[in-house]
Design an enzyme around this catalytic site. Structure first.
Site, PDB file in Angstrom:
ATOM      1  N   CYS A 121       8.409  -4.175 -11.150  1.00 59.29           N
ATOM      2  CA  CYS A 121       7.735  -4.196 -12.449  1.00 59.29           C
ATOM      3  C   CYS A 121       8.805  -4.243 -13.529  1.00 59.29           C
ATOM      4  CB  CYS A 121       6.848  -2.968 -12.622  1.00 59.29           C
ATOM      5  SG  CYS A 121       5.631  -3.190 -13.955  1.00 59.29           S
ATOM      6  N   CYS A 131       4.673  -4.355 -18.991  1.00 55.75           N
ATOM      7  CA  CYS A 131       5.026  -4.784 -17.638  1.00 55.75           C
ATOM      8  C   CYS A 131       5.370  -6.271 -17.563  1.00 55.75           C
ATOM      9  CB  CYS A 131       3.889  -4.454 -16.683  1.00 55.75           C
ATOM     10  SG  CYS A 131       3.477  -2.690 -16.681  1.00 55.75           S
ATOM     11  N   LYS A 196      -5.171  -2.098  -9.352  1.00 51.76           N
ATOM     12  CA  LYS A 196      -4.491  -1.048 -10.117  1.00 51.76           C
ATOM     13  C   LYS A 196      -5.207  -0.893 -11.454  1.00 51.76           C
ATOM     14  CE  LYS A 196      -0.088   0.227 -12.209  1.00 51.76           C
ATOM     15  NZ  LYS A 196       1.357  -0.028 -12.257  1.00 51.76           N
ATOM     16  N   ARG A 206       4.955   8.085 -16.429  1.00 51.77           N
ATOM     17  CA  ARG A 206       5.550   7.354 -17.558  1.00 51.77           C
ATOM     18  C   ARG A 206       6.617   8.181 -18.239  1.00 51.77           C
ATOM     19  NH1 ARG A 206       0.139   4.293 -19.789  1.00 51.77           N
ATOM     20  NH2 ARG A 206      -0.198   3.147 -17.844  1.00 51.77           N
ATOM     21  N   ARG A 218      -2.096  -0.718 -21.631  1.00 50.94           N
ATOM     22  CA  ARG A 218      -1.984  -1.703 -20.558  1.00 50.94           C
ATOM     23  C   ARG A 218      -3.345  -2.310 -20.184  1.00 50.94           C
ATOM     24  NH1 ARG A 218       3.144  -0.476 -19.757  1.00 50.94           N
ATOM     25  NH2 ARG A 218       3.928   1.372 -18.656  1.00 50.94           N
ATOM     26  N   GLU A 234      -9.745  -8.879  -7.152  1.00 58.93           N
ATOM     27  CA  GLU A 234      -8.284  -8.751  -7.249  1.00 58.93           C
ATOM     28  C   GLU A 234      -7.652  -8.741  -5.858  1.00 58.93           C
ATOM     29  OE1 GLU A 234      -6.008  -8.818  -9.428  1.00 58.93           O
ATOM     30  OE2 GLU A 234      -6.860  -8.371 -11.392  1.00 58.93           O
ATOM     31  N   LYS A 249      -5.116   1.952  -6.634  1.00 53.26           N
ATOM     32  CA  LYS A 249      -4.382   2.948  -7.404  1.00 53.26           C
ATOM     33  C   LYS A 249      -5.085   3.218  -8.719  1.00 53.26           C
ATOM     34  CE  LYS A 249      -0.035   3.517  -9.761  1.00 53.26           C
ATOM     35  NZ  LYS A 249       1.102   2.861 -10.316  1.00 53.26           N
ATOM     36  N   SER A 275       0.887  10.267 -10.039  1.00 54.76           N
ATOM     37  CA  SER A 275       1.569  11.406 -10.648  1.00 54.76           C
ATOM     38  C   SER A 275       0.613  12.441 -11.241  1.00 54.76           C
ATOM     39  CB  SER A 275       2.544  10.918 -11.723  1.00 54.76           C
ATOM     40  OG  SER A 275       1.872  10.140 -12.700  1.00 54.76           O
ATOM     41  N   TYR A 314       3.490  12.062  -3.792  1.00 54.25           N
ATOM     42  CA  TYR A 314       4.589  12.973  -4.126  1.00 54.25           C
ATOM     43  C   TYR A 314       4.518  14.250  -3.290  1.00 54.25           C
ATOM     44  CZ  TYR A 314       4.675   9.697  -7.989  1.00 54.25           C
ATOM     45  OH  TYR A 314       4.724   8.535  -8.712  1.00 54.25           O
TER      46      TYR A 314
END
Ligand code: PBG
Length: 324
Positions: A121, A131, A196, A206, A218, A234, A249, A275, A314
Protein backbone atom coordinates in the site's frame (compact mmCIF):
# COMPACT_ATOMS: atom_id res chain seq x y z
CA UNK A 1 -40.06 -36.35 16.37
CA UNK A 2 -38.93 -37.20 19.88
CA UNK A 3 -38.97 -34.20 22.16
CA UNK A 4 -38.23 -33.57 25.82
CA UNK A 5 -37.82 -35.61 28.00
CA UNK A 6 -36.34 -37.96 25.35
CA UNK A 7 -34.13 -35.25 23.84
CA UNK A 8 -31.63 -33.68 26.21
CA UNK A 9 -28.94 -31.62 24.51
CA UNK A 10 -27.08 -31.21 27.78
CA UNK A 11 -25.97 -34.89 27.54
CA UNK A 12 -23.25 -33.86 25.05
CA UNK A 13 -22.03 -31.04 27.26
CA UNK A 14 -21.62 -32.91 30.51
CA UNK A 15 -17.79 -33.13 30.66
CA UNK A 16 -14.70 -31.78 28.85
CA UNK A 17 -14.05 -35.03 26.96
CA UNK A 18 -17.50 -35.26 25.45
CA UNK A 19 -17.51 -31.56 24.61
CA UNK A 20 -14.21 -32.02 22.79
CA UNK A 21 -15.65 -35.01 20.94
CA UNK A 22 -18.52 -33.01 19.43
CA UNK A 23 -16.65 -29.73 18.95
CA UNK A 24 -17.27 -28.33 15.46
CA UNK A 25 -14.56 -25.68 15.19
CA UNK A 26 -10.99 -25.53 16.34
CA UNK A 27 -8.48 -22.71 16.30
CA UNK A 28 -4.92 -23.77 15.59
CA UNK A 29 -1.59 -21.98 15.68
CA UNK A 30 -1.19 -22.86 12.01
CA UNK A 31 -4.15 -20.55 11.23
CA UNK A 32 -2.32 -17.42 12.38
CA UNK A 33 -0.46 -14.62 10.67
CA UNK A 34 1.29 -12.15 13.00
CA UNK A 35 1.54 -8.49 11.87
CA UNK A 36 4.86 -6.67 12.42
CA UNK A 37 5.76 -2.99 12.05
CA UNK A 38 9.18 -2.30 10.53
CA UNK A 39 11.16 0.92 11.09
CA UNK A 40 14.62 2.03 9.96
CA UNK A 41 17.57 2.10 12.34
CA UNK A 42 18.92 -0.44 14.77
CA UNK A 43 18.14 -1.60 18.31
CA UNK A 44 14.70 0.02 18.13
CA UNK A 45 11.86 -1.73 19.95
CA UNK A 46 9.25 0.87 20.79
CA UNK A 47 5.82 -0.14 22.06
CA UNK A 48 2.79 1.23 20.23
CA UNK A 49 0.72 3.04 22.89
CA UNK A 50 -2.72 2.02 21.63
CA UNK A 51 -1.64 -1.56 20.91
CA UNK A 52 0.06 -2.94 24.04
CA UNK A 53 2.40 -5.82 23.19
CA UNK A 54 3.01 -4.56 19.62
CA UNK A 55 6.17 -2.68 18.69
CA UNK A 56 7.96 -0.62 16.08
CA UNK A 57 10.97 -2.79 15.30
CA UNK A 58 14.20 -2.06 13.45
CA UNK A 59 15.45 -4.92 11.21
CA UNK A 60 17.74 -6.42 13.92
CA UNK A 61 14.85 -6.51 16.42
CA UNK A 62 12.48 -7.80 13.73
CA UNK A 63 14.77 -10.77 13.37
CA UNK A 64 14.56 -11.50 17.11
CA UNK A 65 10.78 -11.20 16.95
CA UNK A 66 10.59 -13.42 13.86
CA UNK A 67 12.59 -16.12 15.65
CA UNK A 68 10.17 -16.04 18.57
CA UNK A 69 7.13 -16.12 16.28
CA UNK A 70 8.58 -19.12 14.45
CA UNK A 71 9.44 -20.92 17.69
CA UNK A 72 5.80 -20.57 18.78
CA UNK A 73 4.70 -22.43 15.64
CA UNK A 74 3.12 -19.42 13.91
CA UNK A 75 3.68 -20.00 10.18
CA UNK A 76 3.70 -16.43 8.86
CA UNK A 77 4.18 -12.74 9.54
CA UNK A 78 2.83 -9.78 7.57
CA UNK A 79 5.09 -6.75 7.35
CA UNK A 80 4.08 -3.09 7.44
CA UNK A 81 6.59 -0.32 6.91
CA UNK A 82 6.55 2.78 9.07
CA UNK A 83 8.41 5.59 7.37
CA UNK A 84 9.35 9.20 7.95
CA UNK A 85 10.22 9.39 4.25
CA UNK A 86 6.96 10.56 2.78
CA UNK A 87 6.21 12.27 -0.53
CA UNK A 88 3.33 12.78 -2.98
CA UNK A 89 3.89 9.43 -4.74
CA UNK A 90 5.05 7.22 -1.86
CA UNK A 91 8.47 6.56 -3.39
CA UNK A 92 9.79 4.83 -0.25
CA UNK A 93 7.20 2.08 -0.82
CA UNK A 94 9.02 0.87 -3.95
CA UNK A 95 12.59 1.98 -3.24
CA UNK A 96 14.81 -1.11 -3.71
CA UNK A 97 16.61 -0.34 -0.43
CA UNK A 98 13.47 0.82 1.40
CA UNK A 99 12.44 -0.40 4.82
CA UNK A 100 10.36 -3.35 3.60
CA UNK A 101 12.93 -5.00 1.30
CA UNK A 102 15.56 -4.59 4.04
CA UNK A 103 13.24 -6.13 6.62
CA UNK A 104 12.27 -9.01 4.34
CA UNK A 105 15.90 -9.85 3.58
CA UNK A 106 16.87 -9.78 7.25
CA UNK A 107 14.01 -12.06 8.30
CA UNK A 108 14.34 -14.52 5.41
CA UNK A 109 18.09 -14.82 6.08
CA UNK A 110 17.62 -15.54 9.78
CA UNK A 111 14.42 -17.62 9.69
CA UNK A 112 13.97 -18.98 6.15
CA UNK A 113 11.07 -21.28 7.09
CA UNK A 114 8.90 -18.42 8.33
CA UNK A 115 6.56 -17.16 5.59
CA UNK A 116 6.94 -13.44 5.03
CA UNK A 117 3.88 -11.68 3.64
CA UNK A 118 4.30 -8.05 2.60
CA UNK A 119 1.40 -5.64 2.79
CA UNK A 120 1.40 -3.50 -0.36
CA UNK A 121 0.00 0.00 0.00
CA UNK A 122 1.15 3.59 -0.35
CA UNK A 123 -0.54 5.20 2.69
CA UNK A 124 2.45 4.70 5.02
CA UNK A 125 4.67 6.50 2.49
CA UNK A 126 2.55 9.31 1.02
CA UNK A 127 2.62 12.83 2.47
CA UNK A 128 -1.19 13.01 2.14
CA UNK A 129 -1.68 9.59 3.74
CA UNK A 130 -3.91 8.21 0.99
CA UNK A 131 -3.45 4.74 -0.51
CA UNK A 132 -2.88 6.02 -4.05
CA UNK A 133 -1.70 9.06 -5.96
CA UNK A 134 -3.84 12.15 -5.52
CA UNK A 135 -5.00 14.40 -8.33
CA UNK A 136 -7.46 17.27 -7.70
CA UNK A 137 -7.95 15.92 -4.18
CA UNK A 138 -9.15 12.59 -5.60
CA UNK A 139 -7.30 9.29 -5.34
CA UNK A 140 -6.46 8.48 -8.95
CA UNK A 141 -6.88 4.77 -9.61
CA UNK A 142 -4.97 3.85 -12.74
CA UNK A 143 -1.68 5.73 -12.19
CA UNK A 144 -1.54 4.08 -8.74
CA UNK A 145 -1.49 0.58 -10.24
CA UNK A 146 1.99 1.02 -11.66
CA UNK A 147 3.38 2.11 -8.28
CA UNK A 148 1.75 -0.81 -6.44
CA UNK A 149 3.18 -3.17 -9.07
CA UNK A 150 6.64 -1.70 -8.61
CA UNK A 151 6.42 -2.15 -4.83
CA UNK A 152 5.25 -5.75 -5.27
CA UNK A 153 8.16 -6.50 -7.57
CA UNK A 154 10.69 -4.97 -5.13
CA UNK A 155 9.25 -7.05 -2.26
CA UNK A 156 9.20 -10.27 -4.30
CA UNK A 157 12.78 -9.55 -5.37
CA UNK A 158 13.77 -9.18 -1.71
CA UNK A 159 12.34 -12.63 -1.00
CA UNK A 160 8.75 -12.01 0.12
CA UNK A 161 6.75 -15.25 0.01
CA UNK A 162 3.31 -13.68 -0.50
CA UNK A 163 2.21 -10.26 -1.79
CA UNK A 164 -0.82 -8.71 -0.08
CA UNK A 165 -2.23 -5.53 -1.67
CA UNK A 166 -4.41 -3.54 0.76
CA UNK A 167 -5.01 -0.33 -1.20
CA UNK A 168 -8.45 -1.17 -2.69
CA UNK A 169 -7.70 0.29 -6.15
CA UNK A 170 -9.62 -1.40 -8.97
CA UNK A 171 -7.48 -3.67 -11.12
CA UNK A 172 -4.49 -3.88 -8.83
CA UNK A 173 -4.46 -7.66 -8.58
CA UNK A 174 -4.29 -7.96 -12.39
CA UNK A 175 -1.55 -5.32 -12.60
CA UNK A 176 0.54 -6.93 -9.84
CA UNK A 177 0.04 -10.44 -11.26
CA UNK A 178 1.17 -9.30 -14.71
CA UNK A 179 4.24 -7.53 -13.30
CA UNK A 180 5.27 -10.53 -11.18
CA UNK A 181 4.75 -12.93 -14.10
CA UNK A 182 6.74 -10.80 -16.53
CA UNK A 183 9.65 -10.55 -14.09
CA UNK A 184 10.22 -14.17 -13.17
CA UNK A 185 7.99 -14.30 -10.10
CA UNK A 186 5.08 -16.37 -11.44
CA UNK A 187 5.33 -18.62 -8.36
CA UNK A 188 4.68 -15.83 -5.81
CA UNK A 189 1.05 -15.91 -4.60
CA UNK A 190 -1.20 -12.88 -4.09
CA UNK A 191 -3.34 -12.57 -0.97
CA UNK A 192 -5.68 -9.70 -1.82
CA UNK A 193 -7.44 -7.56 0.74
CA UNK A 194 -10.52 -8.09 -1.43
CA UNK A 195 -13.37 -6.99 0.83
CA UNK A 196 -11.78 -4.23 2.86
CA UNK A 197 -14.22 -1.86 4.51
CA UNK A 198 -13.77 1.80 5.41
CA UNK A 199 -13.65 1.10 9.13
CA UNK A 200 -13.12 3.10 12.30
CA UNK A 201 -11.56 -0.07 13.73
CA UNK A 202 -8.30 0.83 11.92
CA UNK A 203 -7.74 3.78 14.26
CA UNK A 204 -4.89 2.32 16.37
CA UNK A 205 -3.12 0.97 13.24
CA UNK A 206 -3.10 4.40 11.63
CA UNK A 207 -1.39 5.77 14.71
CA UNK A 208 1.02 2.82 14.66
CA UNK A 209 1.78 3.16 10.94
CA UNK A 210 1.55 6.95 10.85
CA UNK A 211 -0.76 6.49 7.87
CA UNK A 212 -3.89 8.52 8.66
CA UNK A 213 -5.19 10.49 5.65
CA UNK A 214 -4.27 14.18 5.96
CA UNK A 215 -7.53 15.27 4.26
CA UNK A 216 -10.84 13.53 3.67
CA UNK A 217 -11.22 9.81 4.34
CA UNK A 218 -10.86 6.48 2.52
CA UNK A 219 -14.53 6.08 1.63
CA UNK A 220 -14.04 6.53 -2.12
CA UNK A 221 -11.94 3.37 -2.27
CA UNK A 222 -12.60 1.24 0.82
CA UNK A 223 -16.03 -0.38 1.08
CA UNK A 224 -19.20 0.95 2.67
CA UNK A 225 -19.94 -1.00 5.86
CA UNK A 226 -23.61 -1.79 5.10
CA UNK A 227 -22.82 -3.73 1.87
CA UNK A 228 -22.32 -7.47 1.55
CA UNK A 229 -23.29 -8.24 -2.08
CA UNK A 230 -20.67 -5.70 -3.11
CA UNK A 231 -18.08 -7.60 -1.04
CA UNK A 232 -18.85 -10.71 -3.07
CA UNK A 233 -18.34 -8.70 -6.28
CA UNK A 234 -14.99 -7.42 -4.98
CA UNK A 235 -13.88 -10.96 -4.17
CA UNK A 236 -15.13 -12.25 -7.54
CA UNK A 237 -13.15 -9.55 -9.38
CA UNK A 238 -9.95 -10.22 -7.45
CA UNK A 239 -10.24 -13.95 -8.08
CA UNK A 240 -10.81 -13.29 -11.79
CA UNK A 241 -7.70 -11.09 -11.80
CA UNK A 242 -5.61 -13.87 -10.30
CA UNK A 243 -5.78 -13.59 -6.51
CA UNK A 244 -4.73 -16.86 -4.88
CA UNK A 245 -6.29 -16.05 -1.51
CA UNK A 246 -8.80 -13.37 -0.53
CA UNK A 247 -9.30 -11.41 2.66
CA UNK A 248 -12.23 -9.92 4.53
CA UNK A 249 -11.32 -7.01 6.79
CA UNK A 250 -12.14 -6.18 9.57
CA UNK A 251 -13.23 -9.55 10.99
CA UNK A 252 -15.34 -9.22 14.10
CA UNK A 253 -18.01 -6.81 12.87
CA UNK A 254 -18.03 -8.59 9.46
CA UNK A 255 -18.48 -12.26 10.37
CA UNK A 256 -21.49 -12.45 8.05
CA UNK A 257 -19.28 -11.32 5.15
CA UNK A 258 -16.75 -14.06 5.96
CA UNK A 259 -19.57 -16.62 6.08
CA UNK A 260 -21.04 -15.52 2.72
CA UNK A 261 -17.59 -15.49 1.12
CA UNK A 262 -16.97 -19.01 2.45
CA UNK A 263 -20.25 -20.26 0.96
CA UNK A 264 -19.69 -18.55 -2.41
CA UNK A 265 -16.01 -19.20 -3.19
CA UNK A 266 -13.55 -22.05 -2.92
CA UNK A 267 -10.42 -19.95 -2.49
CA UNK A 268 -8.73 -19.81 0.91
CA UNK A 269 -10.25 -16.99 2.94
CA UNK A 270 -8.27 -14.84 5.33
CA UNK A 271 -9.83 -12.56 7.95
CA UNK A 272 -8.04 -9.60 9.51
CA UNK A 273 -8.73 -9.23 13.24
CA UNK A 274 -7.73 -5.55 13.07
CA UNK A 275 -6.05 -3.14 15.43
CA UNK A 276 -9.23 -1.66 16.96
CA UNK A 277 -10.57 -5.12 17.74
CA UNK A 278 -7.30 -5.92 19.50
CA UNK A 279 -7.11 -2.63 21.38
CA UNK A 280 -10.66 -2.98 22.73
CA UNK A 281 -9.80 -6.34 24.27
CA UNK A 282 -6.48 -5.08 25.63
CA UNK A 283 -8.01 -1.95 27.16
CA UNK A 284 -10.88 -3.81 28.81
CA UNK A 285 -8.52 -6.52 30.07
CA UNK A 286 -6.15 -3.91 31.54
CA UNK A 287 -9.07 -2.52 33.52
CA UNK A 288 -9.99 -6.00 34.70
CA UNK A 289 -13.32 -5.81 32.88
CA UNK A 290 -12.77 -8.83 30.62
CA UNK A 291 -10.82 -12.07 30.88
CA UNK A 292 -8.28 -11.49 28.09
CA UNK A 293 -7.50 -15.13 27.41
CA UNK A 294 -11.08 -16.38 27.30
CA UNK A 295 -12.36 -13.41 25.28
CA UNK A 296 -9.52 -13.64 22.76
CA UNK A 297 -9.96 -17.36 22.19
CA UNK A 298 -13.72 -16.86 21.84
CA UNK A 299 -13.20 -14.14 19.23
CA UNK A 300 -10.69 -16.23 17.25
CA UNK A 301 -13.05 -19.22 17.39
CA UNK A 302 -15.90 -17.04 16.07
CA UNK A 303 -13.78 -15.89 13.12
CA UNK A 304 -12.90 -19.51 12.35
CA UNK A 305 -16.53 -20.64 12.76
CA UNK A 306 -17.65 -17.93 10.34
CA UNK A 307 -15.48 -19.64 7.72
CA UNK A 308 -12.00 -18.11 7.76
CA UNK A 309 -9.05 -20.39 6.99
CA UNK A 310 -6.40 -17.85 7.95
CA UNK A 311 -6.54 -15.24 10.74
CA UNK A 312 -4.29 -12.20 10.77
CA UNK A 313 -4.17 -11.19 14.41
CA UNK A 314 -2.10 -9.18 16.89
CA UNK A 315 -3.14 -11.80 19.48
CA UNK A 316 -1.22 -14.53 17.59
CA UNK A 317 1.70 -14.87 20.01
CA UNK A 318 -0.48 -14.91 23.13
CA UNK A 319 -2.99 -17.26 21.53
CA UNK A 320 -0.19 -19.60 20.41
CA UNK A 321 0.95 -19.88 24.05
CA UNK A 322 -2.59 -20.42 25.31
CA UNK A 323 -3.25 -23.14 22.74
CA UNK A 324 -0.06 -25.08 23.62
C1 PBG B 1 -3.04 0.05 4.78
C2 PBG B 1 -3.61 -0.82 5.83
C3 PBG B 1 -4.43 -0.49 6.91
C4 PBG B 1 -4.58 -1.66 7.67
C5 PBG B 1 -3.87 -2.66 7.02
N1 PBG B 1 -3.30 -2.12 5.88
C6 PBG B 1 -5.00 0.80 7.35
C7 PBG B 1 -5.98 1.50 6.52
O1 PBG B 1 -6.45 1.02 5.49
O2 PBG B 1 -6.28 2.63 6.89
C8 PBG B 1 -5.35 -1.77 8.95
C9 PBG B 1 -4.86 -2.84 9.88
C10 PBG B 1 -5.38 -2.75 11.27
O3 PBG B 1 -6.18 -1.86 11.64
O4 PBG B 1 -4.98 -3.60 12.07
N2 PBG B 1 -3.92 0.48 3.80
Amino acid sequence: MPVFPVNRLRRLRSNPAIRAMVRETSVEVSDFVYPLFAVSGSRIKKEILSMPGCFHLSPDKLVEEAKEVHSLGIPAVILFGVSELKDEVGAEAYHPRGIIPRAVKAIKKAVPELLVITDVCLCEYTSHGHCGVVRNRQVDNDPTLDLLSRASLVYAGAGADIIAPSDMMDGRVAAIRRTLDENNFPHVPILSYAAKYASAFYGPFREAAQSAPQFGDRRSYQMDAPNVREALREIEEDIAEGADMVMVKPALAYLDVIRQARETFNHPIAAYNVSGEYSMVKAAAAKGWLDEKLVTLEILTAIKRAGADIILTYHAKDAARWLQ
